[in-house]
Scaffold this motif. Structure first.
Motif, PDB file in Angstrom:
ATOM      1  N   TYR A  74      -0.206  18.947   5.979  1.00  0.00           N
ATOM      2  CA  TYR A  74       0.500  20.180   6.330  1.00  0.00           C
ATOM      3  C   TYR A  74       0.664  21.084   5.114  1.00  0.00           C
ATOM      4  O   TYR A  74       0.490  22.293   5.189  1.00  0.00           O
ATOM      5  N   GLN A  75       1.018  20.485   3.977  1.00  0.00           N
ATOM      6  CA  GLN A  75       1.355  21.254   2.787  1.00  0.00           C
ATOM      7  C   GLN A  75       0.212  21.401   1.797  1.00  0.00           C
ATOM      8  O   GLN A  75       0.410  21.968   0.727  1.00  0.00           O
ATOM      9  N   ASP A  76      -0.970  20.850   2.127  1.00  0.00           N
ATOM     10  CA  ASP A  76      -2.120  20.990   1.234  1.00  0.00           C
ATOM     11  C   ASP A  76      -1.832  20.348  -0.129  1.00  0.00           C
ATOM     12  O   ASP A  76      -2.070  20.927  -1.170  1.00  0.00           O
ATOM     13  N   GLU A  77      -1.305  19.116  -0.096  1.00  0.00           N
ATOM     14  CA  GLU A  77      -0.977  18.407  -1.332  1.00  0.00           C
ATOM     15  C   GLU A  77      -2.091  17.439  -1.710  1.00  0.00           C
ATOM     16  O   GLU A  77      -2.126  16.300  -1.241  1.00  0.00           O
ATOM     17  N   GLY A  78      -2.984  17.913  -2.530  1.00  0.00           N
ATOM     18  CA  GLY A  78      -4.045  17.059  -3.048  1.00  0.00           C
ATOM     19  C   GLY A  78      -5.195  16.841  -2.090  1.00  0.00           C
ATOM     20  O   GLY A  78      -6.203  16.243  -2.464  1.00  0.00           O
ATOM     21  N   ILE A  79      -5.064  17.288  -0.884  1.00  0.00           N
ATOM     22  CA  ILE A  79      -6.124  17.182   0.114  1.00  0.00           C
ATOM     23  C   ILE A  79      -6.210  18.514   0.845  1.00  0.00           C
ATOM     24  O   ILE A  79      -5.267  19.308   0.810  1.00  0.00           O
ATOM     25  N   GLU A  80      -7.321  18.746   1.485  1.00  0.00           N
ATOM     26  CA  GLU A  80      -7.512  20.012   2.186  1.00  0.00           C
ATOM     27  C   GLU A  80      -6.530  20.126   3.356  1.00  0.00           C
ATOM     28  O   GLU A  80      -6.380  19.197   4.148  1.00  0.00           O
ATOM     29  N   GLN A  81      -5.868  21.270   3.437  1.00  0.00           N
ATOM     30  CA  GLN A  81      -4.897  21.488   4.500  1.00  0.00           C
ATOM     31  C   GLN A  81      -5.563  21.410   5.864  1.00  0.00           C
ATOM     32  O   GLN A  81      -6.644  21.945   6.078  1.00  0.00           O
TER      33      GLN A  81
ATOM     34  N   GLN B  99      -3.059   6.121   3.501  1.00  0.00           N
ATOM     35  CA  GLN B  99      -3.954   6.004   4.656  1.00  0.00           C
ATOM     36  C   GLN B  99      -4.164   4.528   5.034  1.00  0.00           C
ATOM     37  O   GLN B  99      -4.154   4.187   6.221  1.00  0.00           O
ATOM     38  N   LEU B 100      -4.348   3.685   4.040  1.00  0.00           N
ATOM     39  CA  LEU B 100      -4.487   2.249   4.320  1.00  0.00           C
ATOM     40  C   LEU B 100      -3.259   1.714   5.048  1.00  0.00           C
ATOM     41  O   LEU B 100      -3.370   0.962   6.017  1.00  0.00           O
TER      42      LEU B 100
ATOM     43  N   GLY C 193       5.534   5.460 -13.063  1.00  0.00           N
ATOM     44  CA  GLY C 193       4.898   4.307 -13.687  1.00  0.00           C
ATOM     45  C   GLY C 193       3.385   4.439 -13.790  1.00  0.00           C
ATOM     46  O   GLY C 193       2.725   3.598 -14.385  1.00  0.00           O
ATOM     47  N   VAL C 194       2.842   5.484 -13.193  1.00  0.00           N
ATOM     48  CA  VAL C 194       1.407   5.771 -13.245  1.00  0.00           C
ATOM     49  C   VAL C 194       1.243   7.293 -13.341  1.00  0.00           C
ATOM     50  O   VAL C 194       2.184   8.043 -13.085  1.00  0.00           O
ATOM     51  N   LYS C 195       0.052   7.717 -13.724  1.00  0.00           N
ATOM     52  CA  LYS C 195      -0.227   9.154 -13.746  1.00  0.00           C
ATOM     53  C   LYS C 195      -0.271   9.663 -12.300  1.00  0.00           C
ATOM     54  O   LYS C 195      -0.894   9.043 -11.439  1.00  0.00           O
ATOM     55  N   GLN C 196       0.416  10.759 -12.037  1.00  0.00           N
ATOM     56  CA  GLN C 196       0.423  11.318 -10.678  1.00  0.00           C
ATOM     57  C   GLN C 196      -1.006  11.603 -10.225  1.00  0.00           C
ATOM     58  O   GLN C 196      -1.793  12.192 -10.946  1.00  0.00           O
ATOM     59  N   ASP C 197      -1.315  11.152  -9.019  1.00  0.00           N
ATOM     60  CA  ASP C 197      -2.664  11.308  -8.481  1.00  0.00           C
ATOM     61  C   ASP C 197      -2.568  11.358  -6.959  1.00  0.00           C
ATOM     62  O   ASP C 197      -2.410  10.337  -6.297  1.00  0.00           O
ATOM     63  N   TYR C 198      -2.641  12.559  -6.407  1.00  0.00           N
ATOM     64  CA  TYR C 198      -2.502  12.726  -4.963  1.00  0.00           C
ATOM     65  C   TYR C 198      -3.631  12.061  -4.181  1.00  0.00           C
ATOM     66  O   TYR C 198      -3.416  11.586  -3.060  1.00  0.00           O
ATOM     67  N   ILE C 199      -4.815  12.023  -4.757  1.00  0.00           N
ATOM     68  CA  ILE C 199      -5.944  11.400  -4.052  1.00  0.00           C
ATOM     69  C   ILE C 199      -5.713   9.895  -3.912  1.00  0.00           C
ATOM     70  O   ILE C 199      -5.896   9.326  -2.827  1.00  0.00           O
ATOM     71  N   LYS C 200      -5.302   9.241  -4.996  1.00  0.00           N
ATOM     72  CA  LYS C 200      -5.005   7.809  -4.912  1.00  0.00           C
ATOM     73  C   LYS C 200      -3.828   7.572  -3.969  1.00  0.00           C
ATOM     74  O   LYS C 200      -3.845   6.628  -3.173  1.00  0.00           O
TER      75      LYS C 200
ATOM     76  N   GLN D  41       0.841  -1.195   0.000  1.00  0.00           N
ATOM     77  CA  GLN D  41       0.000   0.000   0.000  1.00  0.00           C
ATOM     78  C   GLN D  41       0.880   1.251   0.000  1.00  0.00           C
ATOM     79  O   GLN D  41       0.633   2.196  -0.753  1.00  0.00           O
ATOM     80  N   TYR D  42       1.921   1.240   0.843  1.00  0.00           N
ATOM     81  CA  TYR D  42       2.863   2.359   0.875  1.00  0.00           C
ATOM     82  C   TYR D  42       3.529   2.535  -0.494  1.00  0.00           C
ATOM     83  O   TYR D  42       3.623   3.649  -1.013  1.00  0.00           O
ATOM     84  N   SER D  43       3.987   1.440  -1.095  1.00  0.00           N
ATOM     85  CA  SER D  43       4.678   1.508  -2.387  1.00  0.00           C
ATOM     86  C   SER D  43       3.776   2.071  -3.482  1.00  0.00           C
ATOM     87  O   SER D  43       4.217   2.902  -4.291  1.00  0.00           O
ATOM     88  N   LEU D  44       2.533   1.637  -3.512  1.00  0.00           N
ATOM     89  CA  LEU D  44       1.596   2.198  -4.496  1.00  0.00           C
ATOM     90  C   LEU D  44       1.335   3.669  -4.207  1.00  0.00           C
ATOM     91  O   LEU D  44       1.209   4.476  -5.133  1.00  0.00           O
ATOM     92  N   GLY D  45       1.263   4.014  -2.937  1.00  0.00           N
ATOM     93  CA  GLY D  45       1.102   5.419  -2.570  1.00  0.00           C
ATOM     94  C   GLY D  45       2.238   6.264  -3.122  1.00  0.00           C
ATOM     95  O   GLY D  45       2.018   7.336  -3.686  1.00  0.00           O
ATOM     96  N   VAL D  46       3.462   5.773  -2.984  1.00  0.00           N
ATOM     97  CA  VAL D  46       4.631   6.493  -3.495  1.00  0.00           C
ATOM     98  C   VAL D  46       4.550   6.620  -5.013  1.00  0.00           C
ATOM     99  O   VAL D  46       4.836   7.690  -5.573  1.00  0.00           O
ATOM    100  N   MET D  47       4.165   5.544  -5.689  1.00  0.00           N
ATOM    101  CA  MET D  47       4.066   5.579  -7.145  1.00  0.00           C
ATOM    102  C   MET D  47       3.084   6.665  -7.595  1.00  0.00           C
ATOM    103  O   MET D  47       3.389   7.448  -8.505  1.00  0.00           O
ATOM    104  N   TYR D  48       1.915   6.717  -6.970  1.00  0.00           N
ATOM    105  CA  TYR D  48       0.926   7.735  -7.338  1.00  0.00           C
ATOM    106  C   TYR D  48       1.350   9.128  -6.885  1.00  0.00           C
ATOM    107  O   TYR D  48       1.105  10.118  -7.580  1.00  0.00           O
ATOM    108  N   TYR D  49       1.990   9.229  -5.753  1.00  0.00           N
ATOM    109  CA  TYR D  49       2.444  10.522  -5.233  1.00  0.00           C
ATOM    110  C   TYR D  49       3.465  11.154  -6.176  1.00  0.00           C
ATOM    111  O   TYR D  49       3.420  12.345  -6.468  1.00  0.00           O
ATOM    112  N   LEU D  50       4.406  10.332  -6.656  1.00  0.00           N
ATOM    113  CA  LEU D  50       5.474  10.826  -7.521  1.00  0.00           C
ATOM    114  C   LEU D  50       5.163  10.712  -9.010  1.00  0.00           C
ATOM    115  O   LEU D  50       5.896  11.262  -9.834  1.00  0.00           O
ATOM    116  N   GLY D  51       4.122   9.949  -9.359  1.00  0.00           N
ATOM    117  CA  GLY D  51       3.826   9.715 -10.766  1.00  0.00           C
ATOM    118  C   GLY D  51       4.838   8.793 -11.413  1.00  0.00           C
ATOM    119  O   GLY D  51       5.199   8.954 -12.574  1.00  0.00           O
TER     120      GLY D  51
END
Length: 140
Positions: free
Chosen positions: A58-65, A39-40, A26-33, A14-24
């Motif tokens: 803290y930084q308001d990255e893809g979610i409400e600060q 979170q999982l 191998g996948v399209k960058q998607d902060y929500i995913k 779950q963490y690894s997929l989070g990093v992939m989506y956070y950084l884009g």
């Protein structure tokens, strides 16, 4: 491969997929995913996910600060000795960001981070003591 591990509730996947989506990567960058995967993993105690969620709030990255939620996740990571989270809590208390400025708390969290080799925390501790912020001024 990650999807199967995620379906089996594997925190590291779950963490690894989070990093992939956070950084884009191998996948399209998607902060929500990314947030959802972090979170999982964080709910299972995955320390780096807890820290990253703190940063996202803290930084308001893809979610409400939300400084309250940022501090919540920083505290979780701090309980597991994450030096980055300890340093961030030190900064929050040092600067009084959405909380009362509290040099004693700042010193506590900076010291925890410095004890683990965080040079920025050590620098800020030095500044607090050299400026006498909430402590007796001490150049040593």
């Amino acid at each position: 491969m990650f999807s199967l591990a995620v379906a089996q509730n594997e925190a590291k996947a779950q963490y690894s997929l989070g990093v992939m989506y956070y950084l884009g990567k191998g996948v399209k960058q998607d902060y929500i995913k990314a947030f959802n995967y972090f979170q999982l993993a964080a709910e299972q105690g995955e320390i780096t996910s807890q820290y990253i969620l703190g940063m996202m709030f803290y930084q308001d990255e893809g979610i409400e600060q939300s400084y309250d939620k940022a501090m919540h996740y920083y505290y979780l990571a701090t309980e597991q000795r994450n030096a980055d989270a300890q340093y961030q809590l030190g900064l929050i208390y040092h600067n009084g960001i959405d909380t009362a400025q509290d040099f004693a708390q700042a010193i506590k969290y900076y010291q925890l981070a410095a004890d683990q080799g965080c040079s920025d925390a050590l620098t800020n501790l030095g500044l607090i003591y050299s400026d006498g912020l909430g402590v007796k001024q001490d150049y040593n």
